[in-house]
Design a protein around this motif. Structure first.
Motif, PDB file in Angstrom:
ATOM      1  N   ALA A  43       0.829  -1.209   0.000  1.00 48.09           N
ATOM      2  CA  ALA A  43       0.000   0.000   0.000  1.00 48.09           C
ATOM      3  C   ALA A  43       0.862   1.257   0.000  1.00 48.09           C
ATOM      4  CB  ALA A  43      -0.936  -0.012   1.212  1.00 48.09           C
ATOM      5  N   GLU A  44       1.953   1.241   0.755  1.00 40.52           N
ATOM      6  CA  GLU A  44       2.833   2.409   0.792  1.00 40.52           C
ATOM      7  C   GLU A  44       3.497   2.630  -0.565  1.00 40.52           C
ATOM      8  OE1 GLU A  44       4.694   5.732   1.816  1.00 40.52           O
ATOM      9  OE2 GLU A  44       3.168   4.695   3.017  1.00 40.52           O
ATOM     10  N   TRP A  45       3.910   1.558  -1.235  1.00 42.16           N
ATOM     11  CA  TRP A  45       4.490   1.706  -2.563  1.00 42.16           C
ATOM     12  C   TRP A  45       3.454   2.203  -3.565  1.00 42.16           C
ATOM     13  CZ3 TRP A  45       9.161   2.226  -4.402  1.00 42.16           C
ATOM     14  CH2 TRP A  45      10.229   1.799  -3.633  1.00 42.16           C
ATOM     15  N   PHE A  46       2.207   1.780  -3.404  1.00 42.85           N
ATOM     16  CA  PHE A  46       1.128   2.293  -4.255  1.00 42.85           C
ATOM     17  C   PHE A  46       1.005   3.809  -4.082  1.00 42.85           C
ATOM     18  CE2 PHE A  46      -3.373   3.621  -4.253  1.00 42.85           C
ATOM     19  CZ  PHE A  46      -3.668   3.441  -5.594  1.00 42.85           C
ATOM     20  N   TYR A  47       1.027   4.272  -2.835  1.00 46.03           N
ATOM     21  CA  TYR A  47       0.903   5.703  -2.577  1.00 46.03           C
ATOM     22  C   TYR A  47       2.102   6.477  -3.125  1.00 46.03           C
ATOM     23  CZ  TYR A  47      -3.307   5.953   0.291  1.00 46.03           C
ATOM     24  OH  TYR A  47      -4.603   5.951   0.720  1.00 46.03           O
ATOM     25  N   ARG A  48       3.280   5.886  -3.077  1.00 41.86           N
ATOM     26  CA  ARG A  48       4.446   6.579  -3.632  1.00 41.86           C
ATOM     27  C   ARG A  48       4.281   6.805  -5.131  1.00 41.86           C
ATOM     28  NH1 ARG A  48       9.731   3.866  -0.562  1.00 41.86           N
ATOM     29  NH2 ARG A  48       9.015   4.301   1.580  1.00 41.86           N
ATOM     30  N   GLY A  49       3.743   5.800  -5.808  1.00 43.38           N
ATOM     31  CA  GLY A  49       3.465   5.978  -7.231  1.00 43.38           C
ATOM     32  C   GLY A  49       2.397   7.032  -7.477  1.00 43.38           C
ATOM     33  N   VAL A  50       1.371   7.039  -6.612  1.00 36.83           N
ATOM     34  CA  VAL A  50       0.312   8.038  -6.745  1.00 36.83           C
ATOM     35  C   VAL A  50       0.870   9.440  -6.527  1.00 36.83           C
ATOM     36  CG1 VAL A  50      -1.808   8.898  -5.675  1.00 36.83           C
ATOM     37  CG2 VAL A  50      -1.564   6.464  -6.141  1.00 36.83           C
ATOM     38  N   ASP A  51       1.724   9.609  -5.527  1.00 37.18           N
ATOM     39  CA  ASP A  51       2.313  10.919  -5.255  1.00 37.18           C
ATOM     40  C   ASP A  51       3.099  11.427  -6.455  1.00 37.18           C
ATOM     41  OD1 ASP A  51       1.270  10.832  -2.708  1.00 37.18           O
ATOM     42  OD2 ASP A  51       3.109  10.093  -1.773  1.00 37.18           O
ATOM     43  N   TRP A  52       3.812  10.530  -7.127  1.00 38.88           N
ATOM     44  CA  TRP A  52       4.593  10.935  -8.292  1.00 38.88           C
ATOM     45  C   TRP A  52       3.678  11.307  -9.461  1.00 38.88           C
ATOM     46  CZ3 TRP A  52       5.586   8.164 -13.048  1.00 38.88           C
ATOM     47  CH2 TRP A  52       6.540   8.786 -13.859  1.00 38.88           C
ATOM     48  N   LEU A  53       2.660  10.486  -9.714  1.00 44.60           N
ATOM     49  CA  LEU A  53       1.755  10.748 -10.830  1.00 44.60           C
ATOM     50  C   LEU A  53       0.878  11.970 -10.582  1.00 44.60           C
ATOM     51  CD1 LEU A  53       0.612   7.086 -11.611  1.00 44.60           C
ATOM     52  CD2 LEU A  53       2.143   8.500 -12.981  1.00 44.60           C
ATOM     53  N   ALA A  54       0.596  12.280  -9.307  1.00 45.76           N
ATOM     54  CA  ALA A  54      -0.267  13.420  -8.990  1.00 45.76           C
ATOM     55  C   ALA A  54       0.364  14.747  -9.386  1.00 45.76           C
ATOM     56  CB  ALA A  54      -0.602  13.425  -7.499  1.00 45.76           C
ATOM     57  N   GLN A  55       1.661  14.765  -9.660  1.00 43.56           N
ATOM     58  CA  GLN A  55       2.328  15.995 -10.066  1.00 43.56           C
ATOM     59  C   GLN A  55       2.135  16.290 -11.550  1.00 43.56           C
ATOM     60  OE1 GLN A  55       6.438  15.704  -8.856  1.00 43.56           O
ATOM     61  NE2 GLN A  55       5.915  14.909  -6.831  1.00 43.56           N
ATOM     62  N   TRP A  56       1.578  15.354 -12.289  1.00 45.53           N
ATOM     63  CA  TRP A  56       1.365  15.551 -13.721  1.00 45.53           C
ATOM     64  C   TRP A  56       0.213  16.523 -13.939  1.00 45.53           C
ATOM     65  CZ3 TRP A  56       2.643  11.106 -17.527  1.00 45.53           C
ATOM     66  CH2 TRP A  56       3.844  10.493 -17.150  1.00 45.53           C
ATOM     67  N   PRO A  57       0.141  17.159 -15.099  1.00 49.51           N
ATOM     68  CA  PRO A  57      -0.898  18.186 -15.333  1.00 49.51           C
ATOM     69  C   PRO A  57      -2.299  17.581 -15.448  1.00 49.51           C
ATOM     70  CG  PRO A  57       0.382  17.791 -17.329  1.00 49.51           C
ATOM     71  CD  PRO A  57       1.069  17.036 -16.240  1.00 49.51           C
ATOM     72  N   MET A  58      -3.281  18.455 -15.208  1.00 43.53           N
ATOM     73  CA  MET A  58      -4.691  18.075 -15.294  1.00 43.53           C
ATOM     74  C   MET A  58      -5.336  18.826 -16.461  1.00 43.53           C
ATOM     75  SD  MET A  58      -5.531  16.168 -12.451  1.00 43.53           S
ATOM     76  CE  MET A  58      -7.209  16.576 -11.999  1.00 43.53           C
ATOM     77  N   LEU A  59      -6.314  18.184 -17.091  1.00 40.18           N
ATOM     78  CA  LEU A  59      -7.140  18.864 -18.077  1.00 40.18           C
ATOM     79  C   LEU A  59      -8.303  19.505 -17.335  1.00 40.18           C
ATOM     80  CD1 LEU A  59      -8.069  19.541 -20.966  1.00 40.18           C
ATOM     81  CD2 LEU A  59      -9.245  17.320 -21.001  1.00 40.18           C
ATOM     82  N   GLN A  60      -8.354  20.834 -17.351  1.00 40.63           N
ATOM     83  CA  GLN A  60      -9.414  21.559 -16.660  1.00 40.63           C
ATOM     84  C   GLN A  60     -10.242  22.327 -17.677  1.00 40.63           C
ATOM     85  OE1 GLN A  60      -7.732  23.960 -13.548  1.00 40.63           O
ATOM     86  NE2 GLN A  60      -7.141  22.203 -12.310  1.00 40.63           N
ATOM     87  N   VAL A  61     -11.551  22.200 -17.564  1.00 46.27           N
ATOM     88  CA  VAL A  61     -12.455  22.887 -18.484  1.00 46.27           C
ATOM     89  C   VAL A  61     -13.575  23.522 -17.675  1.00 46.27           C
ATOM     90  CG1 VAL A  61     -11.957  21.296 -20.377  1.00 46.27           C
ATOM     91  CG2 VAL A  61     -13.884  20.841 -18.861  1.00 46.27           C
ATOM     92  N   ALA A  62     -14.187  24.538 -18.264  1.00 49.34           N
ATOM     93  CA  ALA A  62     -15.352  25.160 -17.643  1.00 49.34           C
ATOM     94  C   ALA A  62     -16.566  24.256 -17.838  1.00 49.34           C
ATOM     95  CB  ALA A  62     -15.599  26.528 -18.269  1.00 49.34           C
ATOM     96  N   ALA A  63     -17.562  24.451 -16.989  1.00 49.21           N
ATOM     97  CA  ALA A  63     -18.778  23.642 -17.073  1.00 49.21           C
ATOM     98  C   ALA A  63     -19.571  24.037 -18.317  1.00 49.21           C
ATOM     99  CB  ALA A  63     -19.627  23.841 -15.817  1.00 49.21           C
ATOM    100  N   ALA A  64     -19.791  23.085 -19.192  1.00 51.59           N
ATOM    101  CA  ALA A  64     -20.512  23.343 -20.437  1.00 51.59           C
ATOM    102  C   ALA A  64     -22.018  23.236 -20.216  1.00 51.59           C
ATOM    103  CB  ALA A  64     -20.071  22.347 -21.511  1.00 51.59           C
TER     104      ALA A  64
END
Length: 767
Positions: A436-457
């Motif tokens: 579980a801790e190794w899973f979270y380490r991967g999540v922490d690294w991937l969470a730094q990647w950019p997000m696609l954000q859009v306005a509500a259509a």
């Protein structure tokens, strides 16, 4: 199959009605449906299916509405007896739990069958030492309030969630509760077992994030997962992996069924058909896992769907996968018609439909690698628009994250964690915690990647995008499938129209007991205060939904939690060009870089003038509230006044210094309507046509004060976030306003005075 679809449409339509049909109209619908079915011709029968769905959902909703907490009992003490259900959740200030009411002992009082209770820890008392445990029976006194919550167009809707879960009231437990013993029913026994397993996990792994994940995957204790972990999971598109829902229950059912199939091939059983043993073992395993996870609403839906499909397989009828999909959806809605309000229902059923649609029409099965790629493609396309419309963002790393995390969590971590809680040794739990801790380490690294954000259509673009998504997932051989992307793009590229030239828009967010106001000109945006909670709770979802990509100014009136608590989250999530604060302590507390508000600061955006009227330079002031920045925003014909928590003494100074120059069409009342602000002289000078009160529903400070409210009502129209939800005002040649509880009126959502008006009031300028 078309009739099943129309029945579902009837149930869905009922959930979005502003008002329910009366019982007489309901009876007429049922009679009409019966007559149409009796005619047995195709078109009337299809209409009858729709009316049956609408009438059934209406009847269930009428029954649930009859259980709501009467206004006469709001915040009044009620003596009752009942059982603690589920797992009590310890928090920073106390313990929250689901309570099943067995008996109401206060004469004349009436409560819903299920309520949510909070036990606040006394000063100096450890929260975890509180003696509230699963399956206990208590006699207690509590003060209750209805399920009404904040009302904003974007982000989590607590009022909708509570209605869909059947929790119709929440209460605060008073001192003097008495333990009556342990409940002996099966549900209480399962809850106590779940609690013992959670305590054992935490005893071995400590109160760590790994322990929270293991507890969440095994017994459905998602409350043990901290908010920071949830945010990281959301940024990677992996929240569905942590919640025990369709994926994990289906996985457990499939693994058990596969094991039974292997055993039957080695040791055949003649007394019972192998098909029955294989399918039955899978369904029983799914049922056992669902019960261990607390039998939450998402697990129930998955179990019903598996049960329906199992019956179809045992029936040996040649039902198509799509036919079984519709039958399962109808079964889920028959049992729980309010499930249509839960995003998880449509995400789970939608993903299954997308997988079936993408694999249809193939002459021969694709290879395993190609199947995985096609499945990931279908899941991404199917979830893109729903996630963007619900949350305003989509993790670009989600396909990669899911491709790695799904097999890791579903095939490795979850089975090992389930085995670990069943075995008496500690080392399997330690191994699960390490994974579980190794899973979270991967999540922490991937969470730094950019997000696609859009306005509500708006909904027409969402409908067009849904058609485009279906076309992209069409079976192989469909010509021009890639043209579906052109139908999807308008919803992804939509940007709300800005205010017209010479106008400015004021959006007063419903942040509970606090203040947060967004001011937009044609090309600029200013946020005045942030409310009391973290930014991701209320403010950031609204900014993202409104299409705000950056803030030109973040103005924090003074150093008070209900005005600046989300500042750091907002600065981390959005580019902010300038920060103005009423007190240096705000910058130091949140690690921000900015400057102090000072009288005389002034600027103009797109023909709109902004003037800081308070505090004066280098003057010793009495208290924190006296440091509040006072901002006046003026167009050609209308002006807005914002004072934070400035007291009457500040108002008197401003009147003495500026006089009639303070006149403003819209006033955001100071200190949430407290008697310490909004003096009669202040109102006589400003002469507001519309006054806005930002306060929490039934807040403990009892804001607004009755005398202040009466004074504001004498001046003009009063709008309140606690009653009307998010408020939107446009100040241009005329003054227009509207409220969210009107724009999104639903029978299950409380309606305030603004929402009950037939037409939004428009007022002419007074110069």
């Amino acid at each position: 199959m078309l009739k099943l679809a129309l029945f579902v449409c009837g149930v869905v339509c009922c959930a979005f009605l502003p008002q329910l049909p009366s019982l007489w109209n309901l009876g007429g619908l049922c009679l009409l449906a019966w007559l149409l079915m009796w005619l047995a011709s195709p078109r009337p029968a299809m209409l009858a299916a729709f009316l049956l769905g609408l009438g059934y959902a209406d009847a269930r909703a009428q029954w649930r509405l009859a259980q709501e907490l009467p206004p006469t009992q709001w915040q009044r003490p009620v003596l009752l007896e009942g059982v603690v259900r589920g797992l009590p959740t310890p928090g920073e200030y106390g313990v929250r739990m689901l309570f099943e009411v067995e008996r109401v002992l206060t004469e004349g009082a009436r409560l819903p069958a299920r309520v949510q209770l909070t036990v606040f820890a006394r000063k100096g008392e450890a929260v975890m030492a509180a003696p509230w445990h699963a399956g206990q029976r208590w006699q207690l006194t509590a003060r209750f309030r209805p399920r009404q919550s904040t009302a904003n167009p974007f982000g989590f809707d607590a009022e909708q969630w509570l209605w869909s879960e059947g929790v119709l009231a929440s209460g605060t437990v008073q001192p003097g509760a008495r333990l009556l013993g342990e409940a002996q029913d099966a549900t209480a026994w399962v809850d106590r077992l779940r609690e013992r397993l959670v305590l054992r996990i935490e005893a071995v792994l400590g109160r760590s994030r790994a322990a929270g994940l293991v507890a969440g995957l095994t017994v459905g204790a998602q409350q043990r997962i901290a908010r920071a972990e949830w945010q990281s999971l959301a940024r990677t598109g992996l929240t569905h992996l942590v919640s025990i829902s369709g994926l994990h229950i289906t996985m457990v059912a499939g693994m058990v069924a596969a094991i039974v199939a292997v055993l039957l091939r080695r040791w055949p059983v003649t007394a019972c058909p192998p098909r029955l043993l294989i399918v039955g073992s899978g369904v029983l395993a799914a049922a056992g896992y669902a019960v261990l996870a607390g039998f939450s609403v998402p697990t129930q839906r998955t179990l019903y769907m598996l049960g329906c499909m199992a019956l179809m397989l045992l029936w040996r009828r040649r039902w198509s996968g799509l036919h079984m999909w519709w039958l399962a959806l109808v079964l889920v809605l028959l049992i729980d018609p309010f499930a249509v309000l839960a995003p998880g229902l449509w995400l789970s059923f939608g993903l299954v439909a997308a997988l079936m649609l993408s694999s249809a029409g193939r002459r021969r099965p694709a290879g395993k690698a190609r199947q995985l790629l096609l499945g990931q493609w279908a899941a991404t396309v199917a979830s893109l628009l729903p996630l963007l419309s619900l949350f305003g963002q989509f993790p670009l790393v989600s396909p990669l994250a899911n491709a790695v995390a799904i097999p890791f969590v579903s095939v490795l971590l979850t089975p090992l964690a389930l085995l670990a809680v069943a075995l008496p040794w500690e080392w399997p739990l330690l191994l699960s915690g390490w994974l579980a801790e190794w899973f979270y380490r991967g999540v922490d690294w991937l969470a730094q990647w950019p997000m696609l954000q859009v306005a509500a259509a708006p909904w027409p673009l969402l409908l067009l995008g849904g058609i485009g998504s279906l076309y992209l997932l069409a079976p192989a051989g469909m010509p021009g499938r890639w043209l579906g992307a052109s139908l999807l793009l308008p919803a992804l590229c939509y940007q709300p129209p800005p205010p017209a030239a010479g106008e400015f828009r004021v959006v007063v967010l419903d942040v509970g007991q606090g203040l947060s106001v967004l001011i937009q000109t044609r090309q600029h945006a200013l946020l005045f205060d942030t409310g009391a909670a973290e930014g991701g709770r209320w403010v950031l979802p609204q900014l993202q939904g409104l299409g705000i990509r950056q803030l030109d100014t973040l103005l924090l009136s003074h150093n008070d939690k209900d005005h600046d608590a989300a500042a750091a989250d907002i600065v981390a999530a959005l580019p902010v060009r300038r920060i103005l604060v009423g007190q240096q302590a705000t910058l130091e507390q949140y690690g921000l870089s900015g400057q102090l508000c000072q009288r005389g600061q002034s600027w103009a955006w797109d023909g709109i003038r902004f003037d800081v009227l308070w505090p004066p330079v280098a003057e010793v002031l009495a208290d924190d509230n006296s440091h509040s920045c006072v901002l006046r925003v003026a167009g050609q014909r209308h002006a807005l006044m914002l004072t934070g928590d400035a007291p009457r003494a500040v108002e008197e100074r401003l009147v003495a210094d500026y006089g009639q120059q303070l006149r403003s069409s819209v006033l955001v009342a100071g200190h949430h309507g407290s008697r310490t602000s909004t003096a009669p002289l202040w109102l006589e000078t400003l002469q507001p046509q519309v006054s806005v009160l930002s306060a929490g529903f039934l807040n403990r400070y009892r804001h607004p004060h009755p005398l202040v409210l009466a004074s504001l009502q004498q001046q003009g129209r009063v709008l309140r976030t606690d009653a009307d939800g998010l408020l939107s005002l446009t100040l241009g040649a005329e003054l227009h306003y509207d409220c969210y509880r009107r724009l999104a009126a639903r029978y299950w959502r409380s309606a305030g005075p603004c929402a009950r008006d037939e037409v939004p009031q428009a007022t002419d300028s007074s110069g």
